[in-house]
Enzyme design. Structure first.
Site, PDB file in Angstrom:
ATOM      1  N   VAL A   1     -10.135   4.678  22.867  1.00 46.05           N
ATOM      2  CA  VAL A   1     -10.266   5.968  22.185  1.00 46.05           C
ATOM      3  C   VAL A   1      -8.902   6.435  21.649  1.00 46.05           C
ATOM      4  O   VAL A   1      -8.791   6.871  20.499  1.00 46.05           O
ATOM      5  CB  VAL A   1     -10.879   7.032  23.128  1.00 46.05           C
TER       6      VAL A   1
ATOM      7  N   GLU B   1     -15.930  17.520  22.893  1.00 47.82           N
ATOM      8  CA  GLU B   1     -17.030  16.999  22.080  1.00 47.82           C
ATOM      9  C   GLU B   1     -17.318  15.524  22.358  1.00 47.82           C
ATOM     10  O   GLU B   1     -18.466  15.087  22.388  1.00 47.82           O
ATOM     11  CB  GLU B   1     -16.697  17.183  20.590  1.00 47.82           C
TER      12      GLU B   1
ATOM     13  N   ILE C   1     -21.373  11.843  18.094  1.00 48.43           N
ATOM     14  CA  ILE C   1     -22.410  12.786  17.646  1.00 48.43           C
ATOM     15  C   ILE C   1     -22.001  14.211  18.017  1.00 48.43           C
ATOM     16  O   ILE C   1     -21.710  14.490  19.175  1.00 48.43           O
ATOM     17  CB  ILE C   1     -23.771  12.465  18.306  1.00 48.43           C
TER      18      ILE C   1
ATOM     19  N   LYS D   1     -23.399  13.082  31.364  1.00 52.45           N
ATOM     20  CA  LYS D   1     -23.621  13.709  30.054  1.00 52.45           C
ATOM     21  C   LYS D   1     -24.718  14.761  30.125  1.00 52.45           C
ATOM     22  O   LYS D   1     -24.611  15.825  29.503  1.00 52.45           O
ATOM     23  CB  LYS D   1     -23.957  12.633  29.026  1.00 52.45           C
TER      24      LYS D   1
ATOM     25  N   GLY E   1     -17.365   3.760  20.960  1.00 49.81           N
ATOM     26  CA  GLY E   1     -16.572   3.006  20.000  1.00 49.81           C
ATOM     27  C   GLY E   1     -15.355   3.810  19.587  1.00 49.81           C
ATOM     28  O   GLY E   1     -15.370   5.043  19.620  1.00 49.81           O
TER      29      GLY E   1
HETATM   30  N1  LIG Z   1     -14.668   3.932  24.817  1.00 49.50           N
HETATM   31  C1  LIG Z   1     -15.570   4.761  24.295  1.00 49.50           C
HETATM   32  O1  LIG Z   1     -16.299   4.400  23.380  1.00 49.50           O
HETATM   33  C2  LIG Z   1     -15.682   6.176  24.819  1.00 49.50           C
HETATM   34  C3  LIG Z   1     -16.633   7.035  24.255  1.00 49.50           C
HETATM   35  C4  LIG Z   1     -16.707   8.358  24.686  1.00 49.50           C
HETATM   36  C5  LIG Z   1     -15.856   8.791  25.692  1.00 49.50           C
HETATM   37  N2  LIG Z   1     -14.974   7.934  26.249  1.00 49.50           N
HETATM   38  C6  LIG Z   1     -14.074   8.433  27.302  1.00 49.50           C
HETATM   39  O2  LIG Z   1     -12.744   8.365  26.830  1.00 49.50           O
HETATM   40  C7  LIG Z   1     -11.864   8.138  27.907  1.00 49.50           C
HETATM   41  C8  LIG Z   1     -11.008   6.912  27.608  1.00 49.50           C
HETATM   42  O3  LIG Z   1     -11.828   5.793  27.422  1.00 49.50           O
HETATM   43  P1  LIG Z   1     -11.292   4.431  26.803  1.00 49.50           P
HETATM   44  O4  LIG Z   1     -12.494   3.610  26.522  1.00 49.50           O
HETATM   45  O5  LIG Z   1     -10.348   4.689  25.710  1.00 49.50           O
HETATM   46  O6  LIG Z   1     -10.549   3.809  28.063  1.00 49.50           O
HETATM   47  P2  LIG Z   1      -9.419   2.666  28.068  1.00 49.50           P
HETATM   48  O7  LIG Z   1      -9.531   1.814  26.856  1.00 49.50           O
HETATM   49  O8  LIG Z   1      -9.477   2.053  29.404  1.00 49.50           O
HETATM   50  O9  LIG Z   1      -8.066   3.499  27.938  1.00 49.50           O
HETATM   51  C9  LIG Z   1      -7.566   4.279  28.989  1.00 49.50           C
HETATM   52  C10 LIG Z   1      -6.116   4.565  28.704  1.00 49.50           C
HETATM   53  O10 LIG Z   1      -5.605   5.433  29.708  1.00 49.50           O
HETATM   54  C11 LIG Z   1      -4.373   4.899  30.200  1.00 49.50           C
HETATM   55  N3  LIG Z   1      -4.197   5.297  31.574  1.00 49.50           N
HETATM   56  C12 LIG Z   1      -5.024   5.080  32.617  1.00 49.50           C
HETATM   57  N4  LIG Z   1      -4.527   5.617  33.739  1.00 49.50           N
HETATM   58  C13 LIG Z   1      -3.351   6.187  33.397  1.00 49.50           C
HETATM   59  C14 LIG Z   1      -2.353   6.891  34.114  1.00 49.50           C
HETATM   60  N5  LIG Z   1      -2.494   7.122  35.423  1.00 49.50           N
HETATM   61  N6  LIG Z   1      -1.288   7.351  33.439  1.00 49.50           N
HETATM   62  C15 LIG Z   1      -1.150   7.134  32.120  1.00 49.50           C
HETATM   63  N7  LIG Z   1      -2.075   6.467  31.383  1.00 49.50           N
HETATM   64  C16 LIG Z   1      -3.153   6.008  32.018  1.00 49.50           C
HETATM   65  C17 LIG Z   1      -4.508   3.413  30.050  1.00 49.50           C
HETATM   66  O11 LIG Z   1      -3.222   2.846  30.034  1.00 49.50           O
HETATM   67  P3  LIG Z   1      -2.970   1.276  29.741  1.00 49.50           P
HETATM   68  O12 LIG Z   1      -3.445   1.043  28.352  1.00 49.50           O
HETATM   69  O13 LIG Z   1      -1.493   1.156  29.849  1.00 49.50           O
HETATM   70  O14 LIG Z   1      -3.752   0.538  30.757  1.00 49.50           O
HETATM   71  C18 LIG Z   1      -5.244   3.317  28.718  1.00 49.50           C
HETATM   72  O15 LIG Z   1      -4.339   3.380  27.653  1.00 49.50           O
HETATM   73  C19 LIG Z   1     -12.739   8.016  29.144  1.00 49.50           C
HETATM   74  O16 LIG Z   1     -12.838   9.280  29.765  1.00 49.50           O
HETATM   75  C20 LIG Z   1     -14.080   7.624  28.576  1.00 49.50           C
HETATM   76  O17 LIG Z   1     -15.168   8.020  29.389  1.00 49.50           O
HETATM   77  C21 LIG Z   1     -14.850   6.630  25.824  1.00 49.50           C
END
Ligand SMILES: NC(=O)c1ccc[n+]([C@@H]2O[C@H](COP(=O)([O-])OP(=O)(O)OC[C@H]3O[C@@H](n4cnc5c(N)ncnc54)[C@H](OP(=O)(O)O)[C@@H]3O)[C@@H](O)[C@H]2O)c1
Length: 432
Positions: free
Chosen positions: A14, A129, A136, A205, A303
């Site tokens: 994200v 959001e 959405i 959700k 995504g």
């Molecule tokens: N992916 C989706 O499609 C989606 C959709 C809606 C909502 N979300 C929500 O968005 C959020 C992020 O999701 P994501 O898919 O982007 O996850 P992700 O790809 O795993 O990214 C998480 C990021 O947070 C960093 N991080 C984790 N712990 C940390 C800490 N203690 N200190 C500093 N940085 C830290 C990670 O660092 P590193 O990169 O260095 O490991 C990584 O950059 C979640 O709450 C998820 O539920 C995601």
């Protein structure tokens, strides 16, 4: 020109989507906001990972402390996920009077109320959001566009992984395990899919949707949550023959008593239901307003870019409020001051059910099933029996008239003890 300065915690899927969207749409965003957005700091954890082309080395750091105490940061964007330390970071940012934009459904579902109250006290904004159905715009619709209406029901397909798996099972006749493997290979399911297929993600959700639509509070524990892992290819086929599709639903409904009916589970929906046509990894939320009537929102629930659309729109909204010195203008929940409704115990839920029994092909079996159900006030609307042969179990599939769930469960518990029953009964709710 005015400028808002953001600090982003997390730079994964994200976070990198957010950077890309801010970069690609910088001009139009600036025109619409009436100011620019500066990414002042980004914090991640792993020094070895590449962060894509839209981040300069000077912006990247590994110390959340430096970001949280930076007086030059107006808005903290939390896209790291998880309850802790994300929760503590968000709390500290709000306490310091910084507005927060987050995509973290687990956090908002678990602590949304306390955080919204904190934001209100500090005159800051808390926007989320992206936490429900990714790209959405459903939170904004409930909080702003429909603030004039009374919401009667919200039904959604809010977990793309579950929808993808059930769609594959439906289209290709696959078993659950095979469809799950395919979803993992296609990148739709995590290596550990428990939160998705077990319904936990959808429950987060739904908790947020129920807060936005009805002012519900902290319902996660009392929420009925059933995953799609109990659905069999045979159920999908029987449902199809009766004119139904099985969908992973999250339902919040206001009951005449004032209580809420809140449930996450796979359900049979009729083929004409708008949610029956939401396939693959798509999400949808169907809202019914007392004055508006039905309204369907659908699109990608996950995504990098779809989710970033929601996160960046929140940043723009927060920025508009900052420029107008009107942070906290839109309350987190339109009901944040009202009395929270109670949750109806699932035993008191009334609805129609699909039941599948695996039984030995003996005389009188159908009669005994009907009697056990009838004694608990569960009456049968339709019935088919399939399979034959002396030693092979046969399937008996029933659709019931509306029944009370507690009564149905009691009847099924008795039926499961009968000598001719080969496997525990399967029951799915019919949401029609
Ligand atoms: N992916 C989706 O499609 C989606 C959709 C809606 C909502 N979300 C929500 O968005 C959020 C992020 O999701 P994501 O898919 O982007 O996850 P992700 O790809 O795993 O990214 C998480 C990021 O947070 C960093 N991080 C984790 N712990 C940390 C800490 N203690 N200190 C500093 N940085 C830290 C990670 O660092 P590193 O990169 O260095 O490991 C990584 O950059 C979640 O709450 C998820 O539920 C995601």
């Amino acid at each position: 020109v005015s400028k808002i300065r953001i600090g982003m915690i997390g730079c994964g899927v994200v976070g990198q989507g957010v950077l890309r969207l801010l970069h690609e749409n910088a001009k139009s965003i600036e025109a619409r906001l009436g100011g620019s957005i500066e990414v002042r700091r980004v914090v991640a954890r792993d020094r070895g990972k590449s962060r894509g082309p839209h981040l300069r080395d000077a912006q990247l750091g590994f110390d959340p402390e430096a970001l949280l105490t930076d007086p030059e940061i107006d808005v903290v964007v939390e896209v790291m996920g998880g309850l802790e330390p994300a929760g503590a970071f968000v709390q500290r940012a709000l306490t310091a009077g910084k507005s927060v934009v987050t995509a973290n459904k687990a956090l908002i579902a678990d602590r949304g109320h306390a955080l919204m109250e904190l934001a209100e006290r500090r005159g800051a904004d808390l926007y989320f959001e992206a936490a429900v159905a990714g790209g959405i715009p459903v939170i904004r619709v409930l909080r702003e566009a429909l603030v004039s209406d009374r919401i009667v029901a919200v039904r959604g397909i809010v977990n793309g992984t579950s929808n993808y798996i059930l769609s594959q099972m439906q289209e290709q006749g696959l078993a659950f395990e095979v469809a799950l493997k395919q979803a993992q290979q296609a990148g739709y399911a995590e290596a550990d899919p428990t939160l998705d297929v077990g319904g936990g993600d959808a429950a987060h959700k739904l908790t947020i949707l129920a807060t936005m639509a009805f002012g519900a509070r902290g319902e996660l524990q009392s929420l009925t949550t059933e995953g799609i892992d109990t659905v069999d290819a045979a159920d999908i086929e029987f449902a199809r023959r009766y004119g139904y599709v099985i969908k992973p639903l999250a339902v919040a409904r206001a009951l005449p008593s004032g209580a809420l009916d809140l449930r996450v589970h796979p359900a049979l929906v009729t083929k004409d239901d708008p949610l029956a046509h939401i396939n693959g990894a798509l999400n949808a939320v169907h809202i019914e307003g007392a004055a508006l009537g039905p309204c369907l929102l659908s699109g990608l629930g996950a995504g990098a870019l779809p989710t970033a659309v929601s996160v960046v729109s929140d940043i723009v909204d927060v920025g508009r409020n900052l420029f107008a010195q009107a942070s906290g203008r839109v309350a987190g929940s339109p009901f944040s001051t009202g009395r929270a409704p109670s949750i109806q115990p699932i035993a008191d839920y009334r609805g129609r059910y699909y039941l599948r029994f695996s039984v030995r092909d003996q005389r009188g079996v159908l009669g005994k099933l009907a009697t056990a159900l009838g004694e608990r006030d569960v009456s049968i609307e339709q019935m088919v029996q399939e399979g034959h042969g002396k030693d092979q179990p046969v399937s008996v599939v029933l659709l019931t008239h509306p029944a009370r769930e507690g009564d149905l469960r009691a009847a099924l518990a008795e039926i499961d003890k009968l000598s001719f029953v080969v496997e525990p009964a399967r029951a799915l709710r019919i949401e029609a």
